[in-house]
Write an enzyme that holds these catalytic residues in place. Structure first.
Site, PDB file in Angstrom:
ATOM      1  N   THR A 266       0.819  -1.210   0.000  1.00  9.97           N
ATOM      2  CA  THR A 266       0.000   0.000   0.000  1.00  9.97           C
ATOM      3  C   THR A 266       0.861   1.272   0.000  1.00  9.97           C
ATOM      4  O   THR A 266       1.973   1.287   0.531  1.00  9.97           O
ATOM      5  CB  THR A 266      -0.954   0.013   1.203  1.00  9.97           C
ATOM      6  OG1 THR A 266      -0.211  -0.281   2.382  1.00  9.97           O
ATOM      7  CG2 THR A 266      -2.044  -1.019   1.027  1.00  9.97           C
ATOM      8  N   ASP A 331       7.576  -6.575   7.495  1.00 14.17           N
ATOM      9  CA  ASP A 331       6.844  -5.291   7.515  1.00 14.17           C
ATOM     10  C   ASP A 331       7.794  -4.117   7.315  1.00 14.17           C
ATOM     11  O   ASP A 331       7.598  -3.040   7.881  1.00 14.17           O
ATOM     12  CB  ASP A 331       6.030  -5.136   8.826  1.00 14.17           C
ATOM     13  CG  ASP A 331       5.081  -3.944   8.787  1.00 14.17           C
ATOM     14  OD1 ASP A 331       4.787  -3.443   7.689  1.00 14.17           O
ATOM     15  OD2 ASP A 331       4.641  -3.512   9.870  1.00 14.17           O
ATOM     16  N   LYS A 358      11.823   1.921   6.971  1.00 12.92           N
ATOM     17  CA  LYS A 358      11.802   1.129   8.197  1.00 12.92           C
ATOM     18  C   LYS A 358      13.041   0.259   8.374  1.00 12.92           C
ATOM     19  O   LYS A 358      13.461  -0.010   9.483  1.00 12.92           O
ATOM     20  CB  LYS A 358      10.558   0.228   8.195  1.00 12.92           C
ATOM     21  CG  LYS A 358       9.282   0.879   8.686  1.00 12.92           C
ATOM     22  CD  LYS A 358       8.218  -0.209   8.841  1.00 12.92           C
ATOM     23  CE  LYS A 358       6.885   0.339   9.294  1.00 12.92           C
ATOM     24  NZ  LYS A 358       5.881  -0.761   9.356  1.00 12.92           N
ATOM     25  N   ASN A 418       9.458   5.593  11.297  1.00  7.53           N
ATOM     26  CA  ASN A 418       8.110   5.272  10.832  1.00  7.53           C
ATOM     27  C   ASN A 418       7.567   6.447  10.019  1.00  7.53           C
ATOM     28  O   ASN A 418       8.310   7.066   9.268  1.00  7.53           O
ATOM     29  CB  ASN A 418       7.246   4.855  12.032  1.00  7.53           C
ATOM     30  CG  ASN A 418       6.103   3.944  11.623  1.00  7.53           C
ATOM     31  OD1 ASN A 418       5.196   4.366  10.924  1.00  7.53           O
ATOM     32  ND2 ASN A 418       6.143   2.688  12.039  1.00  7.53           N
ATOM     33  N   CYS A 637      -5.066  -3.675  18.718  1.00  4.62           N
ATOM     34  CA  CYS A 637      -5.736  -2.511  19.329  1.00  4.62           C
ATOM     35  C   CYS A 637      -5.603  -2.504  20.852  1.00  4.62           C
ATOM     36  O   CYS A 637      -5.400  -1.452  21.450  1.00  4.62           O
ATOM     37  CB  CYS A 637      -7.222  -2.496  18.963  1.00  4.62           C
ATOM     38  SG  CYS A 637      -7.529  -2.269  17.201  1.00  4.62           S
ATOM     39  N   MET A 677     -15.624  -1.702  17.975  1.00  2.00           N
ATOM     40  CA  MET A 677     -15.174  -3.038  18.395  1.00  2.00           C
ATOM     41  C   MET A 677     -15.788  -4.065  17.443  1.00  2.00           C
ATOM     42  O   MET A 677     -17.002  -4.276  17.451  1.00  2.00           O
ATOM     43  CB  MET A 677     -15.626  -3.287  19.842  1.00  2.00           C
ATOM     44  CG  MET A 677     -15.450  -4.725  20.328  1.00  2.00           C
ATOM     45  SD  MET A 677     -13.721  -5.293  20.315  1.00  2.00           S
ATOM     46  CE  MET A 677     -13.991  -7.074  20.234  1.00  2.00           C
TER      47      MET A 677
HETATM   48 CA    CA Z   1       2.714  -2.288   7.692  1.00  2.00          CA
END
Ligand code: CA
Length: 713
Positions: A266, A331, A358, A418, A637, A677
């Site tokens: 993305t 990642d 990153k 980041n 979360c 939620m």
């Molecule tokens: Ca990611």
């Protein structure tokens, strides 16, 4: 994809509905429609001729976040005081960069809400709430944040969390047009700021932790019509390719990645533009799942994951790419801030692009050709030894791919850097990087099943979580570091560094006044001397700061402004290392000028957890199931090992631990879906939901005992 071309009945209806909350709350019209935010390409290209304005996300198309203003400088910055503040009325993360155009500030808060304010006084001119459904929170990896709007010819452009691109009249906040930029049934989100180049509004999206196929879109600023779309990873080859770039990319993939969510990649944050070369640059994110063994068995570079891509802004035609992390499996996105500058390289001035993605290497790339000019470690990373300049590829430490055994990697999945913007000061020649320095453990999962719409990272969540032993947790805590790093991109070495308390600090601003400004996790806005790193001034913000400051000038008065309010990925996931000194989230715009002496109202609360768990009566097998399922489905979360960062309820303190049915109604049945939620009936059995409850009960007892031990009871 739904796409409305203007004017259609749908758009007019949508505009009528969406305009309702956009009334002018001050009761005054600031100006007639069309007078405000008259920004165009010429103005942005000549931004240094009107340094009082901040007209695009990174101030200029080069995204240097350097201001030529110098009324506030290293001599007088200690006279800076609070001129005004504005309450953003949210307790979720604030990551936005404000724009200031001709005396008006345009900014965003959580949930993609836009505010226009008088830049001198903070007086609200209008607000616009796109009414993002709260249930959309389930598709956010990293909080319900937004990083800002773009301005162009009297309009503002907003990417909403649920994937709409909205064009607002800058004078009134009324909706001119709005389009869906994505398939709303898929777990895409938008958190990034649009940019506008040559009348085209550029917007990407996020969602690669869940499973989507990444792309960047260009829309006509006047009409909202889609002009082009560039996919970053190939789709199912049997369906054909959109272009030659996708045909080339498909050669670098194995397996059936399109069945596992779409490959990822993305374009969720960084863009920059060189008008002379007429090249648009953007950064591409990680794969879905992270784990390449699952995503593309047998390897391959997996283009264009973790790459910087250059395209023509008129057509989206591919020109070049540089892949920072071939075959990424950690990642390691390359979505981090891209800066364009002309710097010395081997004795001559080169037009370069700079990025600290990153993966921990700082890259200097020829921005005309994509040729790698230099790359070196900006943190002490351990997944590779160096970047081979002959091939432009990192030389990996083989064990880092965690194929046969777990591996503890530096940097972690949050990166060495980041989204928090860095800045480049041409006077000092230094790049000011908000560095994260922390490890994370990766391992193959015991099994992997792709579940549409939820987190699908494909690594072992238990090994990737926290150890049970508190001494081990504390030892990891000591490795959770962050710093402001002043980096010389010509020599690829540090000029100076300032250590912070914890990794998750603010983006940076640098100015011709020999200043660097940055907010911190522990609640300060700090001014440093750009050349030496000396601390010159600080202000207590009462809350953690992650957004970057800006500076602007109105009526000969220079202002510094920053949006404060703790949040984002680290704040959600790493509660273990947040809670001990957690500040409340008090989201505000704070604006400073010389000689001002404003103060903030006291904040009379601190977030905390009240432990009152029921007796623990589950067996070890149940607790083990609950532990694993919590890590796979809940921790994104509610925090690693059920320790919340307190932006979202800490489940160890909920009364629902006593209420099996109530817990099931929420987690399995979705009784709180409208509060964000999600419902997990499709992913978890009722027994597994109760196993999670038992695990949280166990962790609540653990937390209670630790607190009592600390209090000496
Ligand atoms: Ca990611």
């Amino acid at each position: 994809m739904r796409h409305f071309s203007f004017p259609t009945l749908s758009v007019l209806l949508a505009a009528a509905v969406l305009a309702l909350p956009a009334c002018n709350q001050s009761g005054q019209r600031p100006a007639s429609a069309g007078d405000q935010a008259q920004v165009d390409g010429k103005r942005i290209e000549r931004a240094d001729r009107e340094p009082g304005n901040w007209m695009t996300h990174g101030r200029t198309y080069s995204e240097q976040r350097y201001s030529p203003l110098q009324r506030i400088n290293d001599d007088n910055v200690d006279e800076l005081g609070l001129a005004w503040s504005f309450d953003l009325q949210t307790k979720r993360g604030i990551e936005s960069t404000s724009l200031v155009v001709d005396r008006v500030m345009y900014t965003t808060g959580a949930w993609s809400i836009v505010h226009a304010l008088d830049a001198r006084t903070g007086r609200l001119l209008w607000s616009y709430d796109p009414k993002v459904p709260k249930a959309k929170a389930e598709h956010t990896c990293c909080d319900v944040v937004n990083r800002g709007v773009a301005a162009w010819r009297g309009q503002l452009f907003l990417g909403t969390l649920d994937g709409r691109l909205v064009a607002l009249d800058a004078a009134t906040g009324q909706v001119n047009w709005e389009v869906e930029t994505l398939d709303a049934t898929l777990p895409y989100t938008i958190t990034g700021a649009p940019r506008v180049v040559k009348g085209k509004v550029l917007i990407g999206n996020g969602g690669a932790e869940f499973g989507v196929r990444g792309y960047l879109s260009a829309y006509d600023a006047k009409t909202g019509e889609l002009v082009w779309r560039f996919y970053t990873v190939p789709g199912n080859p049997e369906l054909g390719f959109e272009n030659d770039a996708m045909r080339m990319a498909a050669e670098t993939w194995n397996g059936q990645w399109w069945k596992l969510g779409g490959g990822g990649g993305t374009v969720w944050d960084s863009m920059a533009y060189d008008p002379e070369l007429d090249l648009l640059y953007f950064g591409v994110g990680n794969g879905t799942p992270w784990n390449q063994e699952i995503r593309s068995p047998g390897g391959g570079d997996n283009l264009f994951l973790s790459s910087i891509v250059a395209v023509r802004p008129d057509t989206g035609e591919y020109v070049w790419h540089y892949q920072t992390t071939p075959g990424e499996t950690w990642d390691y996105t390359a979505t981090q801030h891209i800066i364009l500058a002309d710097i010395e390289h081997e004795g001559r001035t080169r037009k370069v692009l700079m990025q600290a993605p990153k993966n921990g290497f700082f890259y200097v790339v020829d921005r005309a050709t994509g040729e790698l000019l230099s790359a070196d470690k900006y943190i002490n990373l351990n997944w590779a030894t160096h970047v081979d300049m002959a091939t432009g590829r990192p030389v990996e430490v083989p064990e880092a791919r965690y194929k046969d055994a777990p591996f503890t990697l530096v940097p972690s999945y949050l990166g060495g850097h980041n989204w928090h913007p860095m800045s480049y000061n041409p006077d000092t020649g230094l790049v000011y990087i908000p560095v994260l320095d922390m490890p994370a453990a990766y391992a193959q999962p015991p099994e992997f099943k792709y579940y549409p719409g939820v987190s699908n990272i494909g690594t072992d969540g238990v090994i990737g979580g926290l150890p049970d032993d508190q001494a081990e947790r504390d030892a990891i805590g000591a490795l959770m570091q962050g710093r402001l790093l002043a980096w010389n991109p010509t020599t690829q070495e540090a000029a100076w560094a300032v250590e912070h308390r914890g990794p998750w600090n603010g983006g940076t601003l640098t100015t011709a006044g020999n200043l660097v400004l940055q907010g911190t996790a522990d609640g300060k806005l700090v001014a440093y001397a750009a050349d030496s790193g000396e601390v010159l001034w600080d202000f207590p913000t009462q809350t953690g700061v992650v957004a970057p400051p800006i500076t602007y000038e109105v009526d000969g008065e220079q202002y510094v402004s920053v949006n404060v309010g703790w949040g984002g990925a680290f704040a959600l996931v790493f509660g273990e290392y947040v809670q001990s000194e957690s500040l409340p989230n008090v989201s505000r715009i704070l604006t400073f000028k010389l000689g001002a002496d404003g103060s903030l109202p006291d904040v009379d609360w601190r977030p905390t957890v009240v432990f009152n768990p029921p007796p623990l009566n589950a067996d070890q097998a149940t607790l083990a199931i609950g532990h694993r399922k919590f890590q796979d489905f809940c921790m994104g979360c509610h925090g690693l090992n059920a320790v919340s960062g307190l932006l979202i309820p800490d489940l160890r303190g909920t009364a629902y631990l006593w209420d099996k049915q109530g817990w099931s109604d929420i987690v399995h049945g979705g009784a709180r879906a409208n509060k964000g939620m999600p419902k997990f009936a499709e992913h978890l059995s009722k027994d597994e939901v109760q196993a999670i409850r038992s695990y949280v009960v166990q962790q609540a007892h653990r937390g209670k005992q630790l607190r009592e031990a600390a209090a000496g009871n």
